[in-house]
Design an enzyme around this catalytic site. Structure first.
Site, PDB file in Angstrom:
ATOM      1  N   SER A 145       0.866  -1.189   0.000  1.00 37.41           N
ATOM      2  CA  SER A 145       0.000   0.000   0.000  1.00 37.41           C
ATOM      3  C   SER A 145       0.896   1.230   0.000  1.00 37.41           C
ATOM      4  CB  SER A 145      -0.864   0.010   1.260  1.00 37.41           C
ATOM      5  OG  SER A 145      -1.476   1.276   1.430  1.00 37.41           O
ATOM      6  N   TYR A 158      -0.817  -0.808  10.497  1.00 37.62           N
ATOM      7  CA  TYR A 158      -1.062  -1.307   9.136  1.00 37.62           C
ATOM      8  C   TYR A 158       0.038  -0.809   8.190  1.00 37.62           C
ATOM      9  CZ  TYR A 158      -3.370  -1.429   4.524  1.00 37.62           C
ATOM     10  OH  TYR A 158      -3.676  -1.617   3.187  1.00 37.62           O
ATOM     11  N   LYS A 162       2.812  -2.749   5.890  1.00 38.21           N
ATOM     12  CA  LYS A 162       2.896  -2.572   4.435  1.00 38.21           C
ATOM     13  C   LYS A 162       4.300  -2.123   4.017  1.00 38.21           C
ATOM     14  CE  LYS A 162      -1.134  -4.026   3.383  1.00 38.21           C
ATOM     15  NZ  LYS A 162      -1.331  -5.145   2.454  1.00 38.21           N
TER      16      LYS A 162
HETATM   17  N1  LIG Z   1      -8.707  -0.847  -1.070  1.00 41.15           N
HETATM   18  C1  LIG Z   1      -7.728   0.007  -0.860  1.00 41.15           C
HETATM   19  O1  LIG Z   1      -7.910   1.229  -0.850  1.00 41.15           O
HETATM   20  C2  LIG Z   1      -6.327  -0.508  -0.668  1.00 41.15           C
HETATM   21  C3  LIG Z   1      -5.269   0.411  -0.739  1.00 41.15           C
HETATM   22  C4  LIG Z   1      -3.975  -0.033  -0.575  1.00 41.15           C
HETATM   23  C5  LIG Z   1      -3.736  -1.377  -0.379  1.00 41.15           C
HETATM   24  N2  LIG Z   1      -4.759  -2.255  -0.305  1.00 41.15           N
HETATM   25  C6  LIG Z   1      -4.440  -3.669  -0.098  1.00 41.15           C
HETATM   26  O2  LIG Z   1      -5.062  -4.446  -1.098  1.00 41.15           O
HETATM   27  C7  LIG Z   1      -5.280  -5.761  -0.609  1.00 41.15           C
HETATM   28  C8  LIG Z   1      -6.710  -6.177  -0.906  1.00 41.15           C
HETATM   29  O3  LIG Z   1      -7.582  -5.257  -0.315  1.00 41.15           O
HETATM   30  P1  LIG Z   1      -9.034  -4.973  -0.890  1.00 41.15           P
HETATM   31  O4  LIG Z   1      -9.214  -3.521  -0.792  1.00 41.15           O
HETATM   32  O5  LIG Z   1      -9.236  -5.637  -2.190  1.00 41.15           O
HETATM   33  O6  LIG Z   1      -9.923  -5.666   0.251  1.00 41.15           O
HETATM   34  P2  LIG Z   1     -11.379  -6.332   0.231  1.00 41.15           P
HETATM   35  O7  LIG Z   1     -12.193  -5.827  -0.894  1.00 41.15           O
HETATM   36  O8  LIG Z   1     -11.885  -6.194   1.618  1.00 41.15           O
HETATM   37  O9  LIG Z   1     -11.060  -7.863  -0.075  1.00 41.15           O
HETATM   38  C9  LIG Z   1     -10.276  -8.612   0.802  1.00 41.15           C
HETATM   39  C10 LIG Z   1     -10.160 -10.030   0.290  1.00 41.15           C
HETATM   40  O10 LIG Z   1      -9.310 -10.753   1.170  1.00 41.15           O
HETATM   41  C11 LIG Z   1     -10.038 -11.854   1.750  1.00 41.15           C
HETATM   42  N3  LIG Z   1      -9.514 -12.018   3.105  1.00 41.15           N
HETATM   43  C12 LIG Z   1      -9.632 -11.187   4.152  1.00 41.15           C
HETATM   44  N4  LIG Z   1      -8.992 -11.699   5.229  1.00 41.15           N
HETATM   45  C13 LIG Z   1      -8.454 -12.883   4.825  1.00 41.15           C
HETATM   46  C14 LIG Z   1      -7.690 -13.886   5.470  1.00 41.15           C
HETATM   47  N5  LIG Z   1      -7.348 -13.790   6.758  1.00 41.15           N
HETATM   48  N6  LIG Z   1      -7.321 -14.961   4.749  1.00 41.15           N
HETATM   49  C15 LIG Z   1      -7.666 -15.090   3.447  1.00 41.15           C
HETATM   50  N7  LIG Z   1      -8.390 -14.178   2.797  1.00 41.15           N
HETATM   51  C16 LIG Z   1      -8.785 -13.089   3.486  1.00 41.15           C
HETATM   52  C17 LIG Z   1     -11.507 -11.481   1.614  1.00 41.15           C
HETATM   53  O11 LIG Z   1     -12.374 -12.593   1.518  1.00 41.15           O
HETATM   54  P3  LIG Z   1     -12.957 -13.388   2.804  1.00 41.15           P
HETATM   55  O12 LIG Z   1     -13.665 -12.376   3.646  1.00 41.15           O
HETATM   56  O13 LIG Z   1     -13.850 -14.439   2.203  1.00 41.15           O
HETATM   57  O14 LIG Z   1     -11.771 -13.992   3.472  1.00 41.15           O
HETATM   58  C18 LIG Z   1     -11.481 -10.768   0.261  1.00 41.15           C
HETATM   59  O15 LIG Z   1     -11.444 -11.696  -0.797  1.00 41.15           O
HETATM   60  C19 LIG Z   1      -4.907  -5.716   0.879  1.00 41.15           C
HETATM   61  O16 LIG Z   1      -3.587  -6.212   1.018  1.00 41.15           O
HETATM   62  C20 LIG Z   1      -4.927  -4.241   1.219  1.00 41.15           C
HETATM   63  O17 LIG Z   1      -4.074  -3.931   2.273  1.00 41.15           O
HETATM   64  C21 LIG Z   1      -6.059  -1.863  -0.444  1.00 41.15           C
END
Ligand SMILES: NC(=O)c1ccc[n+]([C@@H]2O[C@H](COP(=O)([O-])OP(=O)(O)OC[C@H]3O[C@@H](n4cnc5c(N)ncnc54)[C@H](OP(=O)(O)O)[C@@H]3O)[C@@H](O)[C@H]2O)c1
Length: 253
Positions: A145, A158, A162
């Site tokens: 991130s 967090y 990251k």
């Molecule tokens: N969205 C943003 O703005 C943003 C920005 C920077 C970085 N990121 C990074 O991008 C990545 C994905 O985030 P996202 O925004 O796509 O999140 P999201 O929409 O909440 O999706 C998270 C995914 O991870 C799964 N998950 C959660 N906890 C888990 C665990 N303990 N084991 C296995 N699977 C798990 C969830 O499914 P289940 O609930 O079925 O497990 C879901 O498929 C993360 O690393 C986050 O830090 C996101």
């Protein structure tokens, strides 16, 4: 040779039932890879895999909680059994369970953040390494991130995890590089997923955030999926140990 082609490659994407991970799984599959979709909830992961199979692509699903070693072992073993040796690993799933200052951070919560966001990636990377080393070819992508590039008074733990992912990518790039295994991070800015709901669901907050971005919009999951394809394919064959920032220009302001 098509430079973004992943035909014949086998990929694992953690947390790929929705959001960024889903887009990565979809784009890897559309580039030709066989993809193991995974998340804690099997039904949700299966829905993504089924939709990909409906497009004539190769995808299966498994429930795997990245915080559990048994699940991680099963994820790798099942992928190998179903598709063959692993060529591409995307460590995407992560948690952000605490919002507040470091003074209020408990040891338990800190340990959970580091466990899910860093240690689980180490487990996975070590487990796929032999397959990649045997082929002298492999790509690992850690979804970090831009939070790992700056300080925060509220999501410090967090962000620390990251930043650790970026250092992990550098360490493993050095360790695994002689076997032609590339290890990189993608560092997204705000992306419209459940994870960032607090930003995009409140119109006032969203307008404020977007007005500061050079591209004047927060990211969509599909802004990230293709970057994983680039890093996993011939197009990214000479990139390793890097964090590719994908943030609509947030960091240059
Ligand atoms: N969205 C943003 O703005 C943003 C920005 C920077 C970085 N990121 C990074 O991008 C990545 C994905 O985030 P996202 O925004 O796509 O999140 P999201 O929409 O909440 O999706 C998270 C995914 O991870 C799964 N998950 C959660 N906890 C888990 C665990 N303990 N084991 C296995 N699977 C798990 C969830 O499914 P289940 O609930 O079925 O497990 C879901 O498929 C993360 O690393 C986050 O830090 C996101």
């Amino acid at each position: 040779m098509k430079i973004f082609d992943l035909q014949g490659k086998v990929a694992i994407v953690t947390g790929s039932s929705r959001g960024i991970g889903k887009s990565i799984a979809e784009q890897l599959a559309r580039a030709g890879a066989s993809v193991m979709v995974s998340s804690r909830k099997r039904d949700a992961a299966e829905a993504v895999a089924e939709a990909l199979r409906g497009e004539g692509l190769s995808a299966l699903a498994i429930a795997a909680n990245i915080s559990r070693l048994d699940d991680v072992d099963a994820l790798v073993a099942t992928t190998r059994k179903e598709f063959g040796p692993i060529d591409i690993l995307v460590c995407n799933a992560a948690s952000n369970p605490y919002y507040g200052p470091t003074t209020g951070l408990t040891d338990e919560v800190f340990a959970k953040v580091m466990h899910n966001n860093v240690l689980s990636a180490i487990w996975l990377c070590n487990r796929v390494r032999p397959d990649m080393a045997a082929k002298r070819d492999g790509a690992i992508v850690l979804v970090s991130s831009i939070g790992g590039l700056h300080g925060s008074a509220v999501i410090g733990a967090y962000n620390l995890s990251k930043a650790a992912d970026m250092q992990l990518a550098r360490n493993l790039a050095v360790e695994f590089g002689p076997d032609n295994i590339r290890v990189n991070c993608i560092a997204p800015g705000v992306v419209r997923t459940d994870f960032a709901r607090a930003i995009h669901e409140d119109p006032a907050v969203r307008v404020m955030v977007e007005s500061e971005l050079p591209l004047r919009r927060i990211g969509e999951p599909d802004d990230i999926g293709g970057i994983a394809v680039m890093l996993a394919s011939r197009a990214g064959a000479y990139i390793t140990g890097q964090a590719i920032v994908v943030d609509g220009g947030a960091r240059i302001r």
